[in-house]
Design an enzyme around this catalytic site. Sequence first.
Site, PDB file in Angstrom:
ATOM      1  N   SER A   1       0.812  -1.215   0.000  1.00  0.00           N
ATOM      2  CA  SER A   1       0.000   0.000   0.000  1.00  0.00           C
ATOM      3  C   SER A   1       0.847   1.268   0.000  1.00  0.00           C
ATOM      4  O   SER A   1       1.563   1.533  -0.948  1.00  0.00           O
ATOM      5  CB  SER A   1      -0.974  -0.043   1.176  1.00  0.00           C
ATOM      6  OG  SER A   1      -1.962   0.945   1.063  1.00  0.00           O
TER       7      SER A   1
ATOM      8  N   ASP B   1      -1.480   1.303  -3.935  1.00  0.00           N
ATOM      9  CA  ASP B   1      -2.381   0.290  -4.499  1.00  0.00           C
ATOM     10  C   ASP B   1      -3.776   0.835  -4.782  1.00  0.00           C
ATOM     11  O   ASP B   1      -4.682   0.081  -5.113  1.00  0.00           O
ATOM     12  CB  ASP B   1      -2.471  -0.935  -3.583  1.00  0.00           C
ATOM     13  CG  ASP B   1      -3.099  -0.613  -2.230  1.00  0.00           C
ATOM     14  OD1 ASP B   1      -2.985   0.541  -1.789  1.00  0.00           O
ATOM     15  OD2 ASP B   1      -3.688  -1.514  -1.607  1.00  0.00           O
TER      16      ASP B   1
END
Length: 448
Positions: free
Chosen positions: A89, A234
């Site tokens: 992420s 992401d």
Amino acid sequence: MGRLFGTSGIRMKNLSPKIAYKVGLAVAKKYKKVVVGRDTRTTGKLIETALTAGILNGGGEVTTINIVPTPVLGFNARNYDVGIMITASHNPPEYNGIKLFNKNGLAFNKKEEDEIEEIIFKEDFIEVEWHSVGEIWEDSRAIRNYMEHILKNVEINEKFNVVIDCANASACLVSPYLFTDLGCHVISVNSHMDGRFIGRLPEPDEKNLKKTMDMIKGLNMSGDNYIGIAHDGDADRMVAIDEKGRLADFDKLLAAFSRYMVEKTGNKKIVTTVDASMIIDEYLKDLDVEIIRTKVGDVAVAEEMIKNSAVFGGEPSGTWIHADIHLTPDGILSGLRVLEMLDFYNKKLYEILDEIPSYVNLREKIPCEDDKKEKVMSYVIENGESLFKTVPETVDGARFNLENGWVLIRPSGTEPYIRVRVEAKNNKDAKELLEKGIKLVKEALSAL
């Protein structure tokens, strides 16, 4: 051995393919049809290969959808027993991680993660014979399936000018195209994929977005009225940049969008986390909205949304869930719906946000080893009541709600820290509350 799974799946520096292989074996013991995606990180293919090998050797079948944003993986998980996203992420490029999703697009909760973790720690794997090794497939339509679904469910009448910062990440494959398909004039930056994140680091904060913010400010000097949407590594998160080139205050944006969803849908339940500002309570007070607070993390938000039939839930970080579309946090959809909100009110983003009052937020993190966190928090809950003269909410850590603000003390789910966050209507009160919170945690550590 400590837990593998934190508040957002497995996430660590220099994630080992050995761990990925064991995760694959453990997953295959419980689930047979698996879809796997990854972000742009340089170790992504390595981790995917090891994970896939484990699943196949455990007798499972793998469909790879290659590099995709997390919401694309979550959306496509509905066709499989489980979805696995390889991503860290917003973490720096040397990190990677593994996050599991059920077939509803909902990230695994603690119980589901514990089941996988127990198999790994006990090495209770099943490695099949050669004739039972699983197969691997590739689905080239995963992104298109997701985009078609979004296009059916989002309507924007105004032709917005938008700068999209893709962070050299998987959003490059989706975000600029969806915004364009919905009639926006798009300028995309950091829009070529590079797992080193050479344009900027994947955390979409003020420091990393300075060039993009300056660009928007410059464009709008000529009256072009661009706004900005920026993603993390992401694209499960989104932050906005207003027409003045300012990073939108996370809590104000969450409050503004929550109000929009209530007024648009009539659903008067909003789910957010214990660390969200009191701004949301005050800004929605006249609508008689029930604000439901959960533990930090998108899983807790999504589960509470299901339980309460809420249409929208989100964290101040920009991790928003739109239950009418799907249950995976979706920064791309969130960006589009911010434009829907502007269209609905016929206002500029800065006009909406500037109407909302500003409060003072301060935070500090105090080093604390993982094995001491539970005892520290027990001390905080037991002794904080007399210090703050109020009984704490213990949904996630301890939150003390006061007349002049609030104090939240909670253990980090990913790092060896106890976090202290406070909010008040002025600097003086905020500093005093922070000092009290820090003192309480340090007393707890000294008492061990």
